[in-house]
Design a protein around this motif. Structure first.
Motif, mmCIF file in Angstrom:
data_model
loop_
_atom_site.group_PDB
_atom_site.id
_atom_site.type_symbol
_atom_site.label_atom_id
_atom_site.label_comp_id
_atom_site.label_asym_id
_atom_site.label_seq_id
_atom_site.Cartn_x
_atom_site.Cartn_y
_atom_site.Cartn_z
ATOM 1 N N VAL A 125 -18.531 13.164 12.920
ATOM 2 C CA VAL A 125 -17.108 12.933 13.058
ATOM 3 C C VAL A 125 -16.559 13.046 11.644
ATOM 4 C CG1 VAL A 125 -15.368 11.252 13.720
ATOM 5 C CG2 VAL A 125 -17.502 11.370 14.976
ATOM 6 N N PHE A 126 -15.500 13.787 11.468
ATOM 7 C CA PHE A 126 -15.008 13.985 10.121
ATOM 8 C C PHE A 126 -14.279 12.723 9.682
ATOM 9 C CE2 PHE A 126 -12.575 16.386 6.830
ATOM 10 C CZ PHE A 126 -13.687 16.703 6.087
ATOM 11 N N LYS A 127 -15.044 11.793 9.134
ATOM 12 C CA LYS A 127 -14.525 10.480 8.789
ATOM 13 C C LYS A 127 -13.482 10.509 7.682
ATOM 14 C CE LYS A 127 -18.646 8.242 10.480
ATOM 15 N NZ LYS A 127 -19.800 7.419 10.220
ATOM 16 N N PRO A 128 -13.656 11.308 6.619
ATOM 17 C CA PRO A 128 -12.605 11.332 5.594
ATOM 18 C C PRO A 128 -11.251 11.779 6.138
ATOM 19 C CG PRO A 128 -14.600 12.304 4.725
ATOM 20 C CD PRO A 128 -14.830 12.074 6.184
ATOM 21 N N ALA A 129 -11.260 12.691 7.100
ATOM 22 C CA ALA A 129 -9.995 13.135 7.689
ATOM 23 C C ALA A 129 -9.335 11.999 8.467
ATOM 24 C CB ALA A 129 -10.226 14.328 8.604
ATOM 25 N N ALA A 130 -10.121 11.197 9.159
ATOM 26 C CA ALA A 130 -9.561 10.070 9.906
ATOM 27 C C ALA A 130 -8.954 9.042 8.961
ATOM 28 C CB ALA A 130 -10.640 9.422 10.767
ATOM 29 N N VAL A 131 -9.603 8.813 7.824
ATOM 30 C CA VAL A 131 -9.075 7.862 6.845
ATOM 31 C C VAL A 131 -7.795 8.422 6.218
ATOM 32 C CG1 VAL A 131 -9.565 6.690 4.663
ATOM 33 C CG2 VAL A 131 -11.325 6.833 6.421
ATOM 34 N N ALA A 132 -7.768 9.716 5.925
ATOM 35 C CA ALA A 132 -6.569 10.336 5.347
ATOM 36 C C ALA A 132 -5.401 10.294 6.325
ATOM 37 C CB ALA A 132 -6.874 11.772 4.938
ATOM 38 N N VAL A 133 -5.687 10.534 7.602
ATOM 39 C CA VAL A 133 -4.633 10.452 8.612
ATOM 40 C C VAL A 133 -4.100 9.031 8.705
ATOM 41 C CG1 VAL A 133 -4.212 10.588 11.107
ATOM 42 C CG2 VAL A 133 -5.363 12.451 9.929
ATOM 43 N N ALA A 134 -4.981 8.040 8.620
ATOM 44 C CA ALA A 134 -4.533 6.642 8.647
ATOM 45 C C ALA A 134 -3.608 6.351 7.464
ATOM 46 C CB ALA A 134 -5.731 5.700 8.620
ATOM 47 N N PHE A 135 -3.931 6.893 6.282
ATOM 48 C CA PHE A 135 -3.083 6.681 5.105
ATOM 49 C C PHE A 135 -1.704 7.317 5.306
ATOM 50 C CE2 PHE A 135 -1.366 8.110 1.040
ATOM 51 C CZ PHE A 135 -1.310 6.915 0.352
ATOM 52 N N VAL A 136 -1.687 8.557 5.762
ATOM 53 C CA VAL A 136 -0.409 9.271 5.919
ATOM 54 C C VAL A 136 0.455 8.618 6.988
ATOM 55 C CG1 VAL A 136 0.612 11.466 6.642
ATOM 56 C CG2 VAL A 136 -1.292 11.449 5.040
ATOM 57 N N VAL A 137 -0.143 8.301 8.124
ATOM 58 C CA VAL A 137 0.624 7.687 9.210
ATOM 59 C C VAL A 137 1.158 6.324 8.796
ATOM 60 C CG1 VAL A 137 0.432 6.725 11.539
ATOM 61 C CG2 VAL A 137 -0.493 8.981 11.043
ATOM 62 N N SER A 138 0.337 5.512 8.151
ATOM 63 C CA SER A 138 0.820 4.192 7.733
ATOM 64 C C SER A 138 1.887 4.316 6.644
ATOM 65 C CB SER A 138 -0.335 3.316 7.261
ATOM 66 O OG SER A 138 -0.952 3.882 6.131
ATOM 67 N N PHE A 139 1.758 5.291 5.753
ATOM 68 C CA PHE A 139 2.773 5.489 4.718
ATOM 69 C C PHE A 139 4.114 5.865 5.341
ATOM 70 C CE2 PHE A 139 5.033 7.940 1.489
ATOM 71 C CZ PHE A 139 5.011 7.037 0.436
ATOM 72 N N VAL A 140 4.081 6.786 6.295
ATOM 73 C CA VAL A 140 5.318 7.196 6.965
ATOM 74 C C VAL A 140 5.906 6.029 7.746
ATOM 75 C CG1 VAL A 140 6.236 8.687 8.797
ATOM 76 C CG2 VAL A 140 4.731 9.629 7.048
ATOM 77 N N LEU A 141 5.081 5.312 8.483
ATOM 78 C CA LEU A 141 5.560 4.194 9.292
ATOM 79 C C LEU A 141 6.189 3.107 8.429
ATOM 80 C CD1 LEU A 141 5.682 2.785 12.095
ATOM 81 C CD2 LEU A 141 3.515 1.732 11.473
ATOM 82 N N PHE A 142 5.484 2.690 7.383
ATOM 83 C CA PHE A 142 6.029 1.622 6.544
ATOM 84 C C PHE A 142 7.222 2.094 5.715
ATOM 85 C CE2 PHE A 142 1.776 -0.293 7.244
ATOM 86 C CZ PHE A 142 2.230 -1.416 7.907
ATOM 87 N N SER A 143 7.279 3.365 5.385
ATOM 88 C CA SER A 143 8.459 3.896 4.698
ATOM 89 C C SER A 143 9.679 3.839 5.615
ATOM 90 C CB SER A 143 8.227 5.326 4.228
ATOM 91 O OG SER A 143 7.257 5.361 3.228
ATOM 92 N N LEU A 144 9.486 4.220 6.873
ATOM 93 C CA LEU A 144 10.595 4.138 7.827
ATOM 94 C C LEU A 144 11.035 2.695 8.050
ATOM 95 C CD1 LEU A 144 9.519 6.799 10.459
ATOM 96 C CD2 LEU A 144 11.413 6.946 8.850
ATOM 97 N N LEU A 145 10.076 1.807 8.154
ATOM 98 C CA LEU A 145 10.424 0.388 8.319
ATOM 99 C C LEU A 145 11.163 -0.141 7.102
ATOM 100 C CD1 LEU A 145 7.219 -1.030 10.042
ATOM 101 C CD2 LEU A 145 9.479 -0.707 11.049
ATOM 102 N N ALA A 146 10.769 0.287 5.920
ATOM 103 C CA ALA A 146 11.453 -0.144 4.697
ATOM 104 C C ALA A 146 12.882 0.372 4.671
ATOM 105 C CB ALA A 146 10.690 0.346 3.471
ATOM 106 N N MET A 147 13.092 1.601 5.130
ATOM 107 C CA MET A 147 14.448 2.144 5.140
ATOM 108 C C MET A 147 15.310 1.497 6.217
ATOM 109 S SD MET A 147 14.103 6.155 4.196
ATOM 110 C CE MET A 147 12.573 6.598 4.998
ATOM 111 N N LEU A 148 14.690 1.100 7.319
ATOM 112 C CA LEU A 148 15.471 0.465 8.386
ATOM 113 C C LEU A 148 15.798 -0.994 8.088
ATOM 114 C CD1 LEU A 148 13.753 1.870 11.591
ATOM 115 C CD2 LEU A 148 16.038 2.384 10.762
ATOM 116 N N PHE A 149 14.822 -1.732 7.588
ATOM 117 C CA PHE A 149 14.996 -3.173 7.450
ATOM 118 C C PHE A 149 15.036 -3.663 6.007
ATOM 119 C CE2 PHE A 149 12.737 -2.571 11.552
ATOM 120 C CZ PHE A 149 13.780 -2.969 12.373
ATOM 121 N N GLY A 150 14.907 -2.763 5.060
ATOM 122 C CA GLY A 150 14.899 -3.176 3.656
ATOM 123 C C GLY A 150 16.290 -3.525 3.151
#
Length: 191
Positions: A155-180
């Protein structure tokens, strides 16, 4: 737009903190908790009923493969396979047919290499017998038997970790813009 950018800049520390925390949790999960997955294949040649080797019975071969795939779910088939092999309950089997070469491939995925190889072979042998008796397939011949898989399916584990980083960055960035907060920082000594 400037207001959203200011909200995001004010919260970038929190965004990065939570993003790195989720990425670390995903890395721990992928590298420490996910078990190794093994893969084994059994391939056999089968001509569907009414097809000769000169004819192109591609769709009929794919239909035979679909019938064999449905055969995997029947209780009678499972009982016959379990008479000759054991299962740990986590192995998954599926069937795919190649119409051009009239081959049917039984693929198994599981967590125990020894059990998986024996299970795929037993299921393949029984499937050949059922294809001949129930589906009237002809010219059956085993091409490859499943061996005990020595290599772990990666299983390409580094890709799964990179996807987790990108998705969480986008999600928390959107939350910061909405509720910050968009307030400016107070700077002393500047005019």
């Amino acid at each position: 737009m400037k207001k959203l950018r200011r909200k995001w800049k004010n919260a970038i520390g929190f965004v990065l903190f939570f993003c790195l925390a989720i990425t670390a949790a995903m890395a721990y999960y992928m590298y420490c908790l996910v078990p190794e997955i093994y893969r084994a294949e059994y391939t056999f040649f089968a001509l569907p009923a009414g097809v000769s080797t000169e004819e192109n019975g591609g769709e009929l071969t794919r239909m035979l493969a679909r019938d064999c795939d449905q055969l995997l779910a029947t209780p009678d088939f499972r009982e016959k396979v379990m008479e000759t092999a054991q299962s740990d309950g986590s192995a998954r089997l599926y069937v795919k047919g190649n119409g051009r070469s009239h081959t049917i491939r039984l693929t198994g995925w599981g967590y125990d290499a020894d059990i998986l190889g024996a299970l795929v072979n037993a299921a393949g042998d029984e499937m050949m017998a059922q294809a001949e008796s129930v589906f009237q397939a002809t010219a059956l011949k085993t091409l490859t038997r499943a061996e005990t898989p020595a290599q772990v399916w990666k299983v390409f584990k580094p890709a799964a970790v990179a996807v987790a980083f990108v998705v969480s960055f986008v999600l928390f960035s959107l939350l910061a813009m909405l509720f910050g907060t968009a307030s400016r920082r107070i700077r002393y000594g500047r005019t």
